[in-house]
Design an enzyme around this catalytic site. Structure first.
Site, PDB file in Angstrom:
ATOM      1  N   ARG A 208      90.650  90.986  -4.769  1.00 52.90           N
ATOM      2  CA  ARG A 208      91.624  91.703  -3.713  1.00 52.90           C
ATOM      3  C   ARG A 208      91.248  92.961  -3.308  1.00 52.90           C
ATOM      4  O   ARG A 208      90.780  93.740  -4.221  1.00 52.90           O
ATOM      5  CB  ARG A 208      93.103  91.425  -4.226  1.00 52.90           C
ATOM      6  CG  ARG A 208      93.657  89.991  -4.354  1.00 52.90           C
ATOM      7  CD  ARG A 208      94.065  89.609  -2.928  1.00 52.90           C
ATOM      8  NE  ARG A 208      94.707  88.233  -3.169  1.00 52.90           N
ATOM      9  CZ  ARG A 208      93.991  87.136  -3.000  1.00 52.90           C
ATOM     10  NH1 ARG A 208      92.758  87.070  -2.844  1.00 52.90           N
ATOM     11  NH2 ARG A 208      94.723  86.067  -3.095  1.00 52.90           N
ATOM     12  N   GLU A 237      93.293  94.411   4.591  1.00 50.42           N
ATOM     13  CA  GLU A 237      93.022  93.448   5.622  1.00 50.42           C
ATOM     14  C   GLU A 237      94.085  92.823   6.489  1.00 50.42           C
ATOM     15  O   GLU A 237      95.181  92.834   6.013  1.00 50.42           O
ATOM     16  CB  GLU A 237      92.372  92.043   4.810  1.00 50.42           C
ATOM     17  CG  GLU A 237      91.188  92.180   4.127  1.00 50.42           C
ATOM     18  CD  GLU A 237      90.932  91.244   3.033  1.00 50.42           C
ATOM     19  OE1 GLU A 237      91.193  89.853   3.455  1.00 50.42           O
ATOM     20  OE2 GLU A 237      89.894  91.343   2.013  1.00 50.42           O
ATOM     21  N   HIS A 254      85.897  88.567   3.538  1.00 51.26           N
ATOM     22  CA  HIS A 254      86.738  87.635   2.405  1.00 51.26           C
ATOM     23  C   HIS A 254      86.441  86.231   2.617  1.00 51.26           C
ATOM     24  O   HIS A 254      87.444  85.218   2.755  1.00 51.26           O
ATOM     25  CB  HIS A 254      88.243  87.766   2.735  1.00 51.26           C
ATOM     26  CG  HIS A 254      89.124  87.295   1.712  1.00 51.26           C
ATOM     27  ND1 HIS A 254      90.426  88.076   1.463  1.00 51.26           N
ATOM     28  CD2 HIS A 254      89.086  86.654   0.679  1.00 51.26           C
ATOM     29  CE1 HIS A 254      91.038  87.558   0.472  1.00 51.26           C
ATOM     30  NE2 HIS A 254      90.251  86.655  -0.072  1.00 51.26           N
TER      31      HIS A 254
END
EC number: 1.1.1.290
Length: 387
Positions: A208, A237, A254
């Site tokens: 993360r 994000e 990601h």
């Protein structure tokens, strides 16, 4: 039965098609109005599932998230309404493990030295962290682990984070986001911790974005170019700090877990759970969803050369392609448009949506034409290794 599914989840029609009507939606822009008539909701990490989203729905029978993490799901709220929930722990662990391993091979190739000679520290030894360790140990790399959450119940050896930072040449992050408490991971790597990294440390983040303070990372990296960065996840994000991107050696949107097998496995795990909730047998097989294996003949005696191993890994996945596309999409587009957040948002999500899911090592069947020991390649994940 109405099944509402994220448009980027694969194999939904194949697995859920005979259970009802399927409607696919943009998961990041999902509204309560869209959800109000759904019996089943299938999401990814971009969808916040909470009381607000489900405020108009009184018929939901199941919520499934094709993800390892659950920080985007208000599980207490679902429990209060007796709505069954399942995620897909471990579904893309192999993909993340292989991604991190390939990224390390790429860094070794670019900056010299051998990955096998380095000590790698893994922060977070759950499914994904363990998958990274499996690849590294199969190749003969020394691995150290830090995970205070599981260390008392896990037979493996663990060390403190400070010791790991002091001893390791490479650090790979694989923790969930925990915002408060004893095991807080939000900004786990703040400016102080970033400055404590050994000279020449490689730092990888595939979990993360907010595990690293990205603003502090910009400052530290500008002062310490010796640190090498691989970032697949970004604070804020889908709007990464565009000034950070040029400072990163390998940058992706990601997609570390985006293998075809991993995505299929995530959807299939939700199918199995829903069938259990409905009291029905899961009569479909995941293996029928995937393309057949590739076969490659090679003299495995040449593979212990690290450059040859990287060449083999690139046959499965060339990380440089996604890195180049990420920079072009985010940096080039934002430089041409004043609405940076809008462009980044669209570009970041569009890259994820259109990503060509790579195969995992197991999809490549190696036929050994030499006479060398090949067990390590089997342990690394390749199929059919033998003579």
């Amino acid at each position: 039965m109405k099944i509402l599914a994220d448009e980027n989840m694969p194999y939904v029609q194949e697995l859920f098609g005979d259970l009802g009507t399927i409607e696919t939606v943009n998961g990041r822009e999902l509204t309560p109005e869209q959800v109000k008539d759904a019996d089943v909701l299938l999401v990814r990490s971009v969808t916040q599932v909470n009381g607000s989203l489900l405020s108009l729905n009184n018929k939901l029978k199941f919520v499934g998230s094709a993800t390892i993490g659950t920080d985007h799901i208000d599980t207490d709220y679902l429990a209060s309404r007796d709505i069954p929930f399942s995620n897909a722990p471990g579904c893309n662990a192999t993909a993340v493990g292989e991604f991190a391993f390939i990224a390390m091979l790429e860094l070794a190739n670019r900056f010299g030295g051998k990955l096998k000679d380095k000590t790698v520290g893994i922060v977070g030894a759950g499914n994904t962290g363990s998958a990274v360790a499996k690849c590294l140990q199969a190749y003969g790399v020394t691995v150290l682990l830090h995970d205070p959450v599981i260390q008392d119940s896990d037979p493996r050896d663990f060390i403190s984070l400070d010791e790991l930072i002091a001893r390791c040449d490479v650090i790979s992050l694989h923790v969930p986001i925990i915002k408060t408490g004893e095991h807080k991971t939000w900004y786990l790597f703040d400016e102080t911790r970033l400055n404590s990294l050994k000279p020449g440390t490689w730092l990888l983040n595939c979990c993360r974005g907010e595990v690293i303070d990205n603003r502090a990372l910009i400052k530290v990296k500008q002062q310490r170019p010796d640190i090498k960065l691989v970032l697949d996840v970004w604070e804020g994000e889908p709007n990464p700090m565009h000034e950070l991107i040029p400072l990163v050696e390998l940058a992706t949107p990601h997609i570390a877990g985006y293998s075809l097998e991993g995505k299929a496995r995530g959807t299939y795990m939700l199918y199995q759970k829903l069938m259990q909730v409905l009291g029905r047998d899961a009569d479909k097989s995941m293996t029928t969803l995937l393309p057949s294996l590739w076969s490659v003949q090679l003299d495995i005696e040449s593979i212990p050369n690290e450059k040859s191993l990287l060449k083999l890994a690139r046959f499965i996945y060339d990380l440089r392609d996604d890195d180049e596309l990420f920079r072009k999409t985010i940096l080039d587009d934002s430089s041409k448009n004043d609405q940076v957040n809008c462009v980044n948002n669209n570009g970041f999500d569009l890259m994820r949506k259109n990503h060509q899911h790579r195969r995992e090592f197991r999809a490549l069947r190696l036929v050994n034409t030499g006479h060398s020991d090949v067990n390590w390649l089997t342990n690394l994940g390749f199929s059919g290794v033998g003579q």
